[in-house]
Design an enzyme around this catalytic site. Structure first.
Site, PDB file in Angstrom:
ATOM      1  N   HIS A 145       1.556  11.382  -1.784  1.00  0.00           N
ATOM      2  CA  HIS A 145       0.279  11.187  -1.093  1.00  0.00           C
ATOM      3  C   HIS A 145      -0.472  12.517  -1.115  1.00  0.00           C
ATOM      4  O   HIS A 145      -0.069  13.470  -0.449  1.00  0.00           O
ATOM      5  CB  HIS A 145       0.529  10.705   0.340  1.00  0.00           C
ATOM      6  CG  HIS A 145      -0.669  10.042   0.940  1.00  0.00           C
ATOM      7  ND1 HIS A 145      -0.861   9.935   2.292  1.00  0.00           N
ATOM      8  CD2 HIS A 145      -1.744   9.443   0.366  1.00  0.00           C
ATOM      9  CE1 HIS A 145      -2.004   9.309   2.525  1.00  0.00           C
ATOM     10  NE2 HIS A 145      -2.553   9.001   1.378  1.00  0.00           N
ATOM     11  N   HIS A 171       0.849  -1.190   0.000  1.00  0.00           N
ATOM     12  CA  HIS A 171       0.000   0.000   0.000  1.00  0.00           C
ATOM     13  C   HIS A 171       0.887   1.242   0.000  1.00  0.00           C
ATOM     14  O   HIS A 171       1.903   1.288   0.692  1.00  0.00           O
ATOM     15  CB  HIS A 171      -0.888  -0.018   1.252  1.00  0.00           C
ATOM     16  CG  HIS A 171      -1.637   1.270   1.481  1.00  0.00           C
ATOM     17  ND1 HIS A 171      -1.322   2.148   2.509  1.00  0.00           N
ATOM     18  CD2 HIS A 171      -2.683   1.819   0.823  1.00  0.00           C
ATOM     19  CE1 HIS A 171      -2.156   3.175   2.465  1.00  0.00           C
ATOM     20  NE2 HIS A 171      -2.986   3.010   1.456  1.00  0.00           N
ATOM     21  N   ASN A 172       0.505   2.272  -0.783  1.00  0.00           N
ATOM     22  CA  ASN A 172       1.296   3.516  -0.861  1.00  0.00           C
ATOM     23  C   ASN A 172       2.802   3.207  -0.914  1.00  0.00           C
ATOM     24  O   ASN A 172       3.588   3.685  -0.108  1.00  0.00           O
ATOM     25  CB  ASN A 172       0.987   4.431   0.336  1.00  0.00           C
ATOM     26  CG  ASN A 172      -0.383   5.084   0.198  1.00  0.00           C
ATOM     27  OD1 ASN A 172      -1.084   4.873  -0.799  1.00  0.00           O
ATOM     28  ND2 ASN A 172      -0.774   5.870   1.173  1.00  0.00           N
ATOM     29  N   GLU A 225       1.622   0.212  -5.522  1.00  0.00           N
ATOM     30  CA  GLU A 225       0.637   1.275  -5.719  1.00  0.00           C
ATOM     31  C   GLU A 225       1.313   2.565  -6.172  1.00  0.00           C
ATOM     32  O   GLU A 225       2.379   2.930  -5.670  1.00  0.00           O
ATOM     33  CB  GLU A 225      -0.137   1.517  -4.425  1.00  0.00           C
ATOM     34  CG  GLU A 225      -1.295   2.487  -4.619  1.00  0.00           C
ATOM     35  CD  GLU A 225      -2.103   2.717  -3.356  1.00  0.00           C
ATOM     36  OE1 GLU A 225      -3.161   3.349  -3.469  1.00  0.00           O
ATOM     37  OE2 GLU A 225      -1.675   2.284  -2.263  1.00  0.00           O
ATOM     38  N   GLU A 283      -3.674   4.893  -8.729  1.00  0.00           N
ATOM     39  CA  GLU A 283      -4.680   5.790  -8.160  1.00  0.00           C
ATOM     40  C   GLU A 283      -4.480   7.101  -8.922  1.00  0.00           C
ATOM     41  O   GLU A 283      -3.545   7.855  -8.662  1.00  0.00           O
ATOM     42  CB  GLU A 283      -4.463   5.967  -6.656  1.00  0.00           C
ATOM     43  CG  GLU A 283      -5.651   6.665  -5.997  1.00  0.00           C
ATOM     44  CD  GLU A 283      -5.540   6.713  -4.485  1.00  0.00           C
ATOM     45  OE1 GLU A 283      -5.636   7.827  -3.944  1.00  0.00           O
ATOM     46  OE2 GLU A 283      -5.359   5.672  -3.847  1.00  0.00           O
ATOM     47  N   ASP A 322       0.235   6.577  -6.639  1.00  0.00           N
ATOM     48  CA  ASP A 322      -0.704   7.699  -6.518  1.00  0.00           C
ATOM     49  C   ASP A 322      -0.234   8.802  -7.461  1.00  0.00           C
ATOM     50  O   ASP A 322       0.786   9.443  -7.202  1.00  0.00           O
ATOM     51  CB  ASP A 322      -0.707   8.246  -5.078  1.00  0.00           C
ATOM     52  CG  ASP A 322      -1.568   7.399  -4.156  1.00  0.00           C
ATOM     53  OD1 ASP A 322      -1.948   6.305  -4.566  1.00  0.00           O
ATOM     54  OD2 ASP A 322      -1.826   7.841  -3.023  1.00  0.00           O
TER      55      ASP A 322
END
Length: 778
Positions: free
Chosen positions: A375, A330-331, A360, A409, A362
């Site tokens: 983020h 995640h992230n 991931e 994302e 973003d």
């Protein structure tokens, strides 16, 4: 203010004596490493100047050399009172040639590519970015460091112990006369994590001081070493089977392997073991195994607690993707917390090298029409999308050949989405899956085997995949999709969720990016019935941890069935701004494949993740049990009705002893009071924990001989975790080390258990010694 004390000037004779002692120390360590006359080792011992790079303006020459212990690098520091001038070879994760680190790419020019290299450390320690004076010199540094890392890693446990104890003895010998006084001996014992009372210390000293000179030297120190490293528990086991003039014959060894270790063994296997591990040539000639040879065999990787067959890919990799648990991050771009921590390409490299298969990204609009990763709406630093894709390409298949999923994302404008598509296409090339495999519209996922060396994009798509095969339908599509965004709260009210979804802003999606989403189209989840009736196999949903856990508790069987044909991704709650994690086990029990964790955070949840994916060649893919791959399955991990999953076993664990546990507190006077916890994770009925008593003041060779028994009903989903803690009666115990592995991968009998530190790296000489038996419950 007192002036600084100047070093005492040594006489020429003292200088020569000290030089001779240094040479002797080097020779001893070189011999232990088996690197006598090695030119690479001699190069490191001589050392040399390197340019250390920290920023465009901070580039300073520093002298680096290997110390006499042959396992510590010393570097010159210009800071007054700077104490941290050394680092251990054990602390190095990798040495990379060229401008591969973020710092070197950012702060140096392309023309110095061949002179650059980076030392990457384990844990969160910053990389050391260096420039040599020539390309040949850079290659020499890299190959020499890699060679000594490899040699230290391949030392037997006996050699590692010898190397470590020799280094500690040298440090304890304060006046460097090659002798140990009684006070120096006590100082040495503290260094190796043993606290003894004065009476015992005196007794031990007198026992070894055969010459009655008041200090130990030469053979007396060797005798002291033998007393220290003597393993009584090994004597007992060896004595039970050494029936041939005090040695083990091949027949005795076969009896031990079959009866105690529950292994299928032949005389030919026993002969191979004796040939490989017996250090005494006379015994080897007589085809006998001595106690030393037996201990060396017991420490070899194939004889440890993890079934050596499971270290390779041993599962069937030809099932559809949805039939596997997939190691997921995640992230991935974050090195620390979610609010102000640094973003770095190195975070992707570390996750991929740990076997992570789903990362991931973003993505946000950046300056100069270059998309960035960070983020959103926080103070985390930013990195370029194209740099991340390059890093992923370079390191994706170093640990595992199986496919890597890029979970996007996407918050970018159409223009920058087109740039994203261009970068992925040009950098990843033919390894990027941009159309379905095979002929015609697929009805199921391809397998990890079919996707070896490939990249898959997970993200929004403008239309159904079927339109690829119906051009007239493809022309009519809406360019708006709901923005792909993880929710930052834990409100699981269905109506409020639906309301938020309607309010969510629409995002224009570039056709070029949309067309790259083939097998992993992101869609919203509207219940299991809706998914069954309206969603194609390639349409998948992401669930925040609270929602996923609720489904796993309240609609478990429906979730298990859903995850037979479709993929589910779980991500941590938005409130976890410290990058903490959640327990992944209940989600795996519900069949969820992509259970994403914060890889940058060291915690028991990450230990479980590392344990789950430790096997099957660390491929990042673990085949789910057969009852979790059947669309009509009745399996429910909570109610546990009768079915193929119920295979009631009794796990017997005897915690016998530990060896060379590290100090938790670096103070000289601090000694570990170790205790061992044995934990089982799996379906709720199997979750259990037992612990030993604490042993006072002994981290070097504590003994417990305590027995535990566990009932395990669903062994295929169970994980076993061994944890060593430093007992503290006034506050929480402190973590020393742990090892987690699937119950089905345990080897039975007497086994050594390696221990990992908080970062998941092996503690070089530390370990547990246990006896394990897994039996059918009566």
């Amino acid at each position: 203010m007192k002036c600084l004390q100047t070093q005492t000037q040594l006489s020429e004779a003292e200088e020569l004596h000290r030089y001779a002692r240094r040479q002797k120390v080097i020779q001893t360590n070189v011999k232990i490493l088996g690197m006598e006359g090695d030119v690479d080792l001699q190069f490191l011992l001589r050392g040399g100047d390197l340019l250390k790079v920290r920023s465009p303006s901070w580039k300073k020459t520093r002298y680096f050399k290997l110390q006499e212990d042959c396992k510590t690098m010393w570097r010159e520091s210009k800071k007054t009172f700077k104490t941290n001038q050394t680092f251990s070879i054990d602390d190095i994760s990798a040495v990379r040639m060229g401008r591969q680190s973020e710092g070197l790419r950012k702060y140096t020019e392309e023309q110095v590519e061949g002179r650059c290299f980076s030392i990457i450390f384990k844990g969160r320690r910053k990389n050391l970015d260096l420039i040599a004076s020539s390309e040949d010199e850079a290659k020499q540094w890299v190959s020499s460091l890699q060679k000594i890392m490899c040699n230290i890693k391949n030392l037997s446990l006996q050699q590692k112990t010898e190397h470590w104890i020799f280094s500690c003895l040298r440090k304890a010998d304060k006046n460097k006369d090659g002798k140990l006084s009684e006070s120096e001996m006590k100082n040495f014992l503290r260094m190796i994590n043993i606290e003894v009372d004065d009476v015992y210390a005196e007794m031990l000293f007198e026992k070894c001081d055969k010459s009655k000179s008041g200090y130990l030297s030469g053979e007396e120190i060797e005798h002291f070493y033998d007393l220290l490293t003597h393993r009584e528990e090994i004597d007992v086991i060896y004595g039970e089977y050494a029936k041939t003039t005090g040695f083990m014959s091949p027949e005795n060894l076969v009896a031990f392997l079959m009866k105690e270790q529950r292994e299928k063994a032949t005389l030919a296997d026993a002969h191979k073991i004796i040939e490989k591990f017996e250090p005494d040539e006379n015994a080897k000639e007589k085809k006998l195994l001595s106690k030393d040879g037996f201990l060396m065999y017991m420490h070899n990787p194939d004889a440890l607690v993890l079934n050596s067959d499971h270290k390779e890919v041993y599962q069937d990799m030809s099932h559809p993707l949805s039939h596997y648990f997939i190691s997921s991050s995640h992230n991935t771009y974050l090195m620390e917390d979610q609010l102000k921590g640094p973003s770095s390409t190195e975070a992707y490299v570390r996750a991929l090298l740990k076997g992570c298969r789903c990362v991931e990204l973003d993505c946000w609009d950046g300056s100069d029409n270059e998309p960035e990763i960070y983020h959103g709406y926080t103070l985390t630093s930013r990195i370029l999308f194209k740099d991340v894709i390059r890093a992923i390409k370079d390191f994706a298949f170093k640990t595992s050949d199986y496919p890597v999923i890029l979970s996007l994302e996407n918050h970018c404008s159409v223009e920058q989405q087109e740039v994203m598509a261009h970068h992925m296409s040009s950098i990843l090339g033919s390894a990027l899956v941009t159309s379905p495999l095979g002929e015609g519209m697929p009805t199921d996922f391809p397998s990890p085997e079919e996707l070896k060396g490939k990249f898959l994009i997970k993200g929004k798509r403008l239309n159904k995949l079927e339109t690829c095969f119906a051009p007239e339908a493809a022309a009519a599509y809406d360019t708006d999709v709901t923005e792909e965004e993880e929710s930052n709260d834990d409100d699981d009210d269905e109506e409020k969720e639906e309301e938020k979804r309607k309010k969510k802003k629409k995002l224009k999606l570039a056709k070029e990016l949309s067309d790259m989403v083939i097998y992993l189209k992101s869609v919203h989840f509207h219940g299991f019935e809706d998914a069954r009736e309206n969603l194609s196999f390639y349409e998948m949903s992401s669930f925040k941890e609270g929602k996923a856990i609720k489904l796993a508790e309240e609609s478990t069987n429906a979730y298990v069935r859903h995850n037979v044909e479709k993929l589910s991704r779980i991500y941590p709650a938005g409130l976890r701004t410290d990058s903490s994690n959640y327990n992944p086990v209940p989600l795996w029990n519900a069949g969820c494949q992509i259970v994403a964790l914060n890889f940058q955070t060291n915690c028991p949840d990450m230990d479980l993740n590392q344990g789950r994916f430790l096997v099957n060649g660390k491929s990042g893919y673990i085949l789910k049990p057969a009852y979790m791959r059947d669309g009509d399955t009745e399996f429910d991990p909570i109610t546990l009705t009768r079915g193929d999953w119920l295979k009631h076993k009794t796990l017997h664990v005897m915690v016998i002893s530990a060896q060379q546990l590290p100090k938790v507190n670096k103070k000289k006077s601090s000694i570990v009071d170790p205790l061992v916890k044995v934990q089982v994770f799996g379906v709720p009925a199997d979750v259990a924990e037992k612990e030993t008593n604490a042993v006072d003041n002994n981290g070097f060779n504590p003994t417990w001989n305590e027995n535990f028994q566990f009932d395990v009903y669903v062994p295929e989903l169970a994980l076993v975790r061994f944890v060593v803690e430093d007992h503290d009666s006034t506050s929480d115990n402190e973590f020393v080390g742990q090892y987690t592995l699937p119950l089905k991968s345990l080897q039975m009998g007497y086994r050594h258990v390696p221990l990992l530190n908080k970062n998941g790296d092996v503690l070089p000489s530390a370990g547990l010694f246990v006896h394990i038996m897994v039996l059918d419950a009566e």
